[in-house]
Design a protein around this motif. Structure first.
Motif, short mmCIF file in Angstrom:
data_model
loop_
_atom_site.label_atom_id
_atom_site.label_comp_id
_atom_site.label_asym_id
_atom_site.label_seq_id
_atom_site.Cartn_x
_atom_site.Cartn_y
_atom_site.Cartn_z
N ALA A 4 6.00 27.50 -4.57
CA ALA A 4 6.45 28.87 -4.37
C ALA A 4 7.92 28.88 -3.97
N GLN A 5 8.62 29.89 -4.41
CA GLN A 5 10.02 30.03 -4.04
C GLN A 5 10.08 30.73 -2.68
N ALA A 6 10.01 29.92 -1.64
CA ALA A 6 10.02 30.47 -0.29
C ALA A 6 10.63 29.44 0.65
N ASN A 7 10.99 29.90 1.81
CA ASN A 7 11.47 29.02 2.87
C ASN A 7 10.24 28.56 3.65
N LEU A 8 10.11 27.27 3.82
CA LEU A 8 8.91 26.72 4.43
C LEU A 8 9.28 25.77 5.55
N ILE A 9 8.59 25.90 6.69
CA ILE A 9 8.70 24.95 7.79
C ILE A 9 7.32 24.34 7.96
N THR A 10 7.26 23.01 7.93
CA THR A 10 6.01 22.30 8.12
C THR A 10 6.03 21.63 9.48
N ILE A 11 5.00 21.88 10.28
CA ILE A 11 4.87 21.25 11.60
C ILE A 11 4.04 19.99 11.42
N ASP A 12 4.59 18.85 11.85
CA ASP A 12 3.89 17.58 11.75
C ASP A 12 3.84 16.95 13.13
N MET A 13 2.64 16.58 13.58
CA MET A 13 2.47 15.95 14.88
C MET A 13 1.88 14.57 14.67
N ASP A 14 2.39 13.57 15.38
CA ASP A 14 1.91 12.20 15.17
C ASP A 14 0.55 11.95 15.80
N ASP A 15 0.08 12.86 16.67
CA ASP A 15 -1.23 12.70 17.29
C ASP A 15 -1.73 14.07 17.70
N THR A 16 -3.02 14.33 17.46
CA THR A 16 -3.57 15.62 17.85
C THR A 16 -4.50 15.49 19.06
N ASP A 17 -4.73 14.26 19.53
CA ASP A 17 -5.57 14.03 20.69
C ASP A 17 -4.74 13.28 21.73
N VAL A 18 -4.04 14.04 22.56
CA VAL A 18 -3.09 13.48 23.52
C VAL A 18 -3.67 13.59 24.92
N ALA A 19 -3.75 12.47 25.63
CA ALA A 19 -4.26 12.46 27.00
C ALA A 19 -3.16 12.88 27.97
N VAL A 20 -3.56 13.30 29.15
CA VAL A 20 -2.61 13.69 30.20
C VAL A 20 -1.70 12.50 30.51
N GLY A 21 -0.38 12.75 30.54
CA GLY A 21 0.61 11.71 30.80
C GLY A 21 1.17 11.08 29.53
N GLU A 22 0.54 11.30 28.38
CA GLU A 22 1.04 10.76 27.11
C GLU A 22 1.95 11.77 26.44
N THR A 23 2.73 11.30 25.46
CA THR A 23 3.61 12.20 24.71
C THR A 23 3.16 12.29 23.27
N VAL A 24 3.54 13.38 22.64
CA VAL A 24 3.29 13.60 21.22
C VAL A 24 4.64 13.88 20.56
N ASN A 25 4.87 13.27 19.41
CA ASN A 25 6.09 13.54 18.63
C ASN A 25 5.83 14.69 17.68
N VAL A 26 6.67 15.69 17.76
CA VAL A 26 6.56 16.86 16.89
C VAL A 26 7.77 16.87 15.95
N SER A 27 7.51 17.02 14.65
CA SER A 27 8.60 17.11 13.66
C SER A 27 8.46 18.41 12.89
N LEU A 28 9.57 19.09 12.69
CA LEU A 28 9.62 20.33 11.93
C LEU A 28 10.44 20.07 10.68
N PHE A 29 9.76 19.98 9.53
CA PHE A 29 10.42 19.72 8.27
C PHE A 29 10.69 21.04 7.57
N ALA A 30 11.91 21.22 7.08
CA ALA A 30 12.31 22.46 6.41
C ALA A 30 12.45 22.23 4.92
#
Length: 172
Positions: A18-44
């Motif tokens: 489709a001819q549109a502007n798209l942002i895709t949210i990509d997370m390296d983990d969807t099950d993150v425990a307290v104290g851990e980090t998650v990497n979030v990437s926003l691809f345009a």
């Protein structure tokens, strides 16, 4: 006739871009425990040329916190890029110093630390997506679509497509 059916199925499975502007949210983990980090990437993937991008990445601040100085972007050398924590999550902005940009690029990548257990939703809220400096006139905001894609879901869709192709081949 078989070839035509196979081509139609392939076209439907691949889909049309489709001819549109798209942002895709990509997370390296969807099950993150307290104290851990998650990497979030926003691809345009922008079909419209823009020189000003400003939106908010929304998340529950009581469950996650932004890791200071973890942000990066393909746009660091093209203009002014910033990430600022706020009441709704993280404000992300970019102003181009060298003219409008378009195409595919990593708009932002950052880390969030899990501070408490619980469920949280992630979303984008567009504030400005424009070509402000085009001939000195403020352009209207462009449409923006947001897509969240997880690797297991994508693999599942490919598996379903393969099964459908095998069934068509067997019935044809």
């Amino acid at each position: 006739m078989k070839i035509f059916k196979m081509m139609m199925v392939a076209a439907l499975l691949i889909g049309f871009k489709a001819q549109a502007n798209l942002i895709t949210i990509d997370m390296d983990d969807t099950d993150v425990a307290v104290g851990e980090t998650v990497n979030v990437s926003l691809f345009a993937s922008f079909t419209d040329a823009v020189d000003t991008i400003d939106f908010n990445f929304n998340f529950d601040n009581s469950l996650f916190s932004f890791v200071t100085d973890s942000e990066s972007s393909d746009l660091f050398f093209d203009g002014i890029f910033g990430a600022t924590p706020n009441a709704d999550g993280l404000g992300l902005g970019f102003i181009s110093l060298f003219g409008p940009i378009s195409g595919e690029f990593l708009f932002a990548s950052f880390q969030l630390e899990r501070t408490q257990a619980g469920d949280s939703e992630f979303s984008l809220e567009t504030r400005t997506l424009a070509n402000v400096f085009d001939n000195g006139n403020t352009a209207p905001n462009f449409d923006l679509q947001v897509s969240v894609v997880s690797a297991p879901a994508t693999l599942g869709l490919f598996a379903l497509a393969g099964l459908a192709m095998m069934r068509l081949r067997r019935n044809g």
